[in-house]
Enzyme design. Structure first.
Site, PDB file in Angstrom:
ATOM      1  N   GLY A  84      42.504  30.424  35.116  1.00  0.00           N
ATOM      2  CA  GLY A  84      42.932  31.407  35.583  1.00  0.00           C
ATOM      3  C   GLY A  84      42.633  33.079  35.429  1.00  0.00           C
ATOM      4  O   GLY A  84      41.724  32.693  34.923  1.00  0.00           O
ATOM      5  N   GLU A 105      36.443  30.354  27.864  1.00  0.00           N
ATOM      6  CA  GLU A 105      36.712  30.693  29.815  1.00  0.00           C
ATOM      7  C   GLU A 105      35.169  30.489  29.313  1.00  0.00           C
ATOM      8  O   GLU A 105      34.940  30.469  30.559  1.00  0.00           O
ATOM      9  CB  GLU A 105      37.992  31.207  29.224  1.00  0.00           C
ATOM     10  CG  GLU A 105      39.008  30.565  29.304  1.00  0.00           C
ATOM     11  CD  GLU A 105      40.526  31.248  29.521  1.00  0.00           C
ATOM     12  OE1 GLU A 105      39.856  33.119  29.930  1.00  0.00           O
ATOM     13  OE2 GLU A 105      41.838  31.344  29.747  1.00  0.00           O
TER      14      GLU A 105
HETATM   15  O1  DER Z   1      43.505  34.166  29.224  1.00  0.00           O
HETATM   16  C1  DER Z   1      43.259  34.119  30.678  1.00  0.00           C
HETATM   17  O2  DER Z   1      42.407  34.743  30.845  1.00  0.00           O
HETATM   18  C2  DER Z   1      44.065  33.922  31.900  1.00  0.00           C
HETATM   19  O3  DER Z   1      43.354  33.241  32.411  1.00  0.00           O
HETATM   20  C3  DER Z   1      44.965  34.455  32.016  1.00  0.00           C
HETATM   21  O4  DER Z   1      45.256  35.804  32.035  1.00  0.00           O
HETATM   22  C4  DER Z   1      46.020  34.215  33.542  1.00  0.00           C
HETATM   23  O5  DER Z   1      47.028  33.610  33.289  1.00  0.00           O
HETATM   24  P1  DER Z   1      48.013  33.106  34.160  1.00  0.00           P
HETATM   25  O6  DER Z   1      47.709  32.142  34.907  1.00  0.00           O
HETATM   26  O7  DER Z   1      49.064  32.848  32.984  1.00  0.00           O
HETATM   27  O8  DER Z   1      48.865  34.243  34.616  1.00  0.00           O
END
Ligand code: DER
Length: 224
Positions: A84, A105
Site C-alpha cells: 500500500g 517494505e
Molecule cells: O506503512 C505503509 O507503507 C502501508 O503500506 C500503509 O501506509 C498503507 O496503509 P493502508 O493501505 O492501510 O492505507
C-alpha cells in the site's frame, strides 16, 4: 475500520497478477490485507505460491490466510511485491510508512522483479505533500530531528496510541514523521534523507512499477 470497497477492488486487482510458482512479497496495511485475503482464497483453490512478509501484521494475516511463508534468506529474488501507500503522485512516486513498516517494505520492494502499489483514490495527489515517515535509531533521534530541520522539515516523534511512549517499529526503532510541505523533487529528497546518519530508512519510494487505484464505484484504474 470497516470494509472499503475501493481498497478491496484495488487489492484484488493486484492479487490477479500472482501466478503459480511465484515468490511474492506481501506489504503491510489495510489495502494489502485485501490482497492477502484474496491470495489465501486462491491458495485454497490450489494456487501454488510462497511469500515473504514485511511486518508482524502481514505475517499474522498471511498465516491466517493459509499462505506458505519463506524468507529473503531462502528466496532473495521475488517475482512481485504488492504493497500500500500513504500518498501517490502523477510520476508514481509514493510516500509510505503510515504503518511504520516501510523499512522491510522497501527491502522487499527492491528484491522484487515487479513492485505494485494498491490504494484507494484518496491516496492519489498531483504532488507529494504528505509527511515522510522516518525509521530512526532511538540513539539518534535528536541528530535526525536537527537534520530534518536543516532540510526545511518539521520532525514529530510518533507516539503510540495503545502504549505509553513512542511507537516502536518491528525492528525496535522509533518513527519520526517529517513534514516538508510539497516535495518538488522526491528523488532529491530521498537521496538527502538516505545520507542522514541515524535514519534507518525513509518512506519515499521511487521504484514503483504499477499502481492500482480503487474507485468508489468498485472500478480499478491502473497507472504505470
Ligand atoms: O506503512 C505503509 O507503507 C502501508 O503500506 C500503509 O501506509 C498503507 O496503509 P493502508 O493501505 O492501510 O492505507
Amino acid at each position: 475500520s470497516g470494509e472499503s470497497p475501493e481498497k478491496k477492488a484495488a487489492g484484488i486487482a493486484a492479487a490477479e497478477l500472482v501466478q503459480d510458482g511465484m515468490v511474492v512479497g506481501l506489504g503491510t496495511g489495510s489495502t494489502t490485507a485485501y490482497t492477502i485475503a484474496e491470495l489465501g482464497r486462491r491458495v485454497d483453490e490450489g494456487l501454488d505460491i510462497i511469500a515473504v512478509v514485511t511486518s508482524y501484521q502481514s505475517e499474522m494475516l498471511a498465516i491466517e490466510a493459509g499462505i506458505t511463508l519463506t524468507s529473503l534468506a531462502e528466496h532473495p529474488e521475488l517475482d512481485i511485491a504488492i504493497d500500500g501507500a500513504d500518498q501517490i503522485n502523477s510520476a508514481l512516486n509514493v510516500i509510505k510508512g503510515g504503518g511504520a513498516a516501510h523499512t522491510r517494505e522497501k527491502v522487499v520492494s527492491r528484491s522484487a522483479e515487479r513492485f505494485v502499489i494498491v490504494a484507494d483514490e484518496s491516496k492519489y495527489s498531483e504532488q507529494l505533500d504528505h509527511y515522510v515517515p522516518l525509521e530512526v535509531l532511538p540513539y539518534a533521534k535528536e541528530l535526525v530531528s536537527k537534520h530534518v530541520r536543516k532540510l526545511g522539515g518539521e520532525p514529530v516523534l510518533r507516539l503510540a496510541s495503545k502504549k505509553d511512549g513512542p511507537v516502536i517499529s518491528d525492528n525496535g526503532n522509533f518513527i519520526i514523521d517529517a513534514s516538508f510541505g510539497v516535495i518538488d523533487n522526491p528523488v532529491v529528497t530521498s537521496a538527502l534523507l538516505s545520507q542522514a546518519a541515524g535514519i534507518v530508512e525513509h518512506g519515499i519510494f521511487t521504484n514503483v512499477d504499477e499502481v492500482y487505484i480503487g474507485k468508489k464505484d468498485g472500478s480499478v484504474q491502473k497507472l504505470s
